[in-house]
Scaffold this active site. Structure first.
Site, PDB file in Angstrom:
ATOM      1  N   TRP A  10       0.824  -1.070  -0.055  1.00  0.00           N
ATOM      2  CA  TRP A  10       0.005   0.035  -0.083  1.00  0.00           C
ATOM      3  C   TRP A  10       0.996   1.300   0.092  1.00  0.00           C
ATOM      4  O   TRP A  10       1.832   1.208   0.776  1.00  0.00           O
ATOM      5  CB  TRP A  10      -0.995   0.059   1.276  1.00  0.00           C
ATOM      6  CG  TRP A  10      -1.768   1.231   1.211  1.00  0.00           C
ATOM      7  CD1 TRP A  10      -2.790   1.378   0.562  1.00  0.00           C
ATOM      8  CD2 TRP A  10      -1.844   2.564   2.129  1.00  0.00           C
ATOM      9  NE1 TRP A  10      -3.377   2.764   0.828  1.00  0.00           N
ATOM     10  CE2 TRP A  10      -2.824   3.265   1.619  1.00  0.00           C
ATOM     11  CE3 TRP A  10      -0.870   3.032   2.993  1.00  0.00           C
ATOM     12  CZ2 TRP A  10      -2.956   4.380   2.262  1.00  0.00           C
ATOM     13  CZ3 TRP A  10      -1.272   4.044   3.588  1.00  0.00           C
ATOM     14  CH2 TRP A  10      -2.034   4.659   3.350  1.00  0.00           C
TER      15      TRP A  10
ATOM     16  N   ASP B 141      -5.838   9.097  -4.107  1.00  0.00           N
ATOM     17  CA  ASP B 141      -5.884   8.593  -5.341  1.00  0.00           C
ATOM     18  C   ASP B 141      -6.864   7.267  -5.525  1.00  0.00           C
ATOM     19  O   ASP B 141      -7.397   7.048  -6.329  1.00  0.00           O
ATOM     20  CB  ASP B 141      -4.594   8.158  -5.772  1.00  0.00           C
ATOM     21  CG  ASP B 141      -3.742   9.264  -6.012  1.00  0.00           C
ATOM     22  OD1 ASP B 141      -3.937  10.397  -6.611  1.00  0.00           O
ATOM     23  OD2 ASP B 141      -2.319   8.988  -5.991  1.00  0.00           O
ATOM     24  N   GLU B 142      -6.833   6.807  -4.256  1.00  0.00           N
ATOM     25  CA  GLU B 142      -7.789   5.327  -4.288  1.00  0.00           C
ATOM     26  C   GLU B 142      -9.494   6.131  -4.423  1.00  0.00           C
ATOM     27  O   GLU B 142     -10.246   5.439  -5.210  1.00  0.00           O
ATOM     28  CB  GLU B 142      -7.798   4.764  -3.062  1.00  0.00           C
ATOM     29  CG  GLU B 142      -6.408   3.773  -2.912  1.00  0.00           C
ATOM     30  CD  GLU B 142      -6.311   3.453  -1.406  1.00  0.00           C
ATOM     31  OE1 GLU B 142      -7.265   3.355  -0.679  1.00  0.00           O
ATOM     32  OE2 GLU B 142      -5.360   2.971  -1.045  1.00  0.00           O
ATOM     33  N   LEU B 143      -9.467   7.166  -3.618  1.00  0.00           N
ATOM     34  CA  LEU B 143     -10.895   7.788  -3.924  1.00  0.00           C
ATOM     35  C   LEU B 143     -11.317   8.184  -5.188  1.00  0.00           C
ATOM     36  O   LEU B 143     -12.218   7.866  -5.730  1.00  0.00           O
ATOM     37  CB  LEU B 143     -11.243   8.706  -2.760  1.00  0.00           C
ATOM     38  CG  LEU B 143     -12.314   9.401  -2.458  1.00  0.00           C
ATOM     39  CD1 LEU B 143     -13.075   8.434  -1.886  1.00  0.00           C
ATOM     40  CD2 LEU B 143     -12.382  10.740  -1.819  1.00  0.00           C
TER      41      LEU B 143
END
Length: 268
Positions: A50, A83-85
């Site tokens: 991650w 960035d995941e969002l």
């Protein structure tokens, strides 16, 4: 060997970033989701890759049926989490056979602070924004973060935990909402909720509107004003070059607010 013709079992992706989640909360959440038949619960920060292997975590998001976004005061501390969002927003907006259902959770932070970038959440987001202005190769990266926060934080249903008591009831509420989402997704007539098709969620940021209006004001002064007015001194002052864009931003926000209000109004 897995039969590719069989439907993929549901997977839940948990986006929490720097949020410190209590162990008992995680234990009850994972246990409850497993009881629903969700054998794969992906916690973004629980993997050694991650923050380093963005493609790998994006693949996890693409393979997920439901995403839990756990907002907290320290949520916007890392660019990876945001960035995941952005990726989740893209998946939720993608109206195809692999829909991602998103449930926002406000963990020890108010909805208002997240939606309006206020309080500790807003302060940390602004700090992150300043740190990453160095990304000149992708000048709209921060704007995508901002738009995604505004979109996902306004998705309903949402859940809130703002007390210092046990957060196990929150875990149970999440499990119930996930079950509802799975039941809805299993309906052959299922389609994304209207929030994800509303153009107001893909609206421009205030900065983009201001810059665009400023360019219009500047070009008007440069090419058009001299053709219409004998004295164009005013169009070179701050009253014109600043106040005009500010006025446009205010009018644009008013338009977006009215559009959003009308879209949520019950049918007559």
């Amino acid at each position: 060997m897995v039969n590719p013709a069989l439907p993929r079992p549901p997977q839940v992706f948990v986006n929490s970033g720097a949020t410190e989640l209590p162990d008992d909360f995680i234990k009850h959440l994972v246990s409850g989701l497993t009881d629903l038949g969700i054998l794969n619960v992906v916690m973004d920060r629980d993997h050694e890759w991650w923050g380093r292997d963005v493609d790998r975590i994006f693949t996890c998001i693409e393979e997920s049926t439901i995403a839990l976004v756990i907002f907290s005061p320290c949520y916007p501390e890392t660019e990876w989490c945001l960035d995941e969002l952005v990726k989740m927003k893209e998946r939720a907006n993608n109206n195809n056979n692999k829909l991602l259902l998103v449930i926002p959770i406000f963990f020890n932070v108010s909805k208002n602070d997240v939606r309006n970038f206020e309080g500790e959440f807003g302060d940390r987001f602004m700090e992150l924004r300043k740190r990453y202005t160095k990304y000149k190769y992708d000048p709209f990266r921060v704007q995508r973060w901002e738009t995604s926060v505004m979109t996902i934080s306004r998705t309903e249903p949402s859940l809130t935990w703002e007390t210092q008591s046990s957060c196990i009831p929150l875990a149970m509420d999440i499990i119930r909402e996930v079950k509802k989402k799975l039941d809805i997704a299993s309906d052959p007539g299922f389609s994304l909720p209207s929030e994800f098709h509303n153009d107001s969620h893909s609206k421009l940021t205030n900065g983009e509107v201001f810059v665009s209006a400023f360019l219009v004001a500047f070009l008007f002064r440069l090419f058009i004003a001299r053709l219409v007015f004998t004295d164009i001194t005013f169009f070179g002052t701050a009253k014109w070059l600043v106040c005009f864009p500010v006025t446009i931003v205010v009018l644009y926000q008013l338009h977006c607010a009215l559009t959003q209000q009308n879209s949520r109004a019950p049918d007559a």
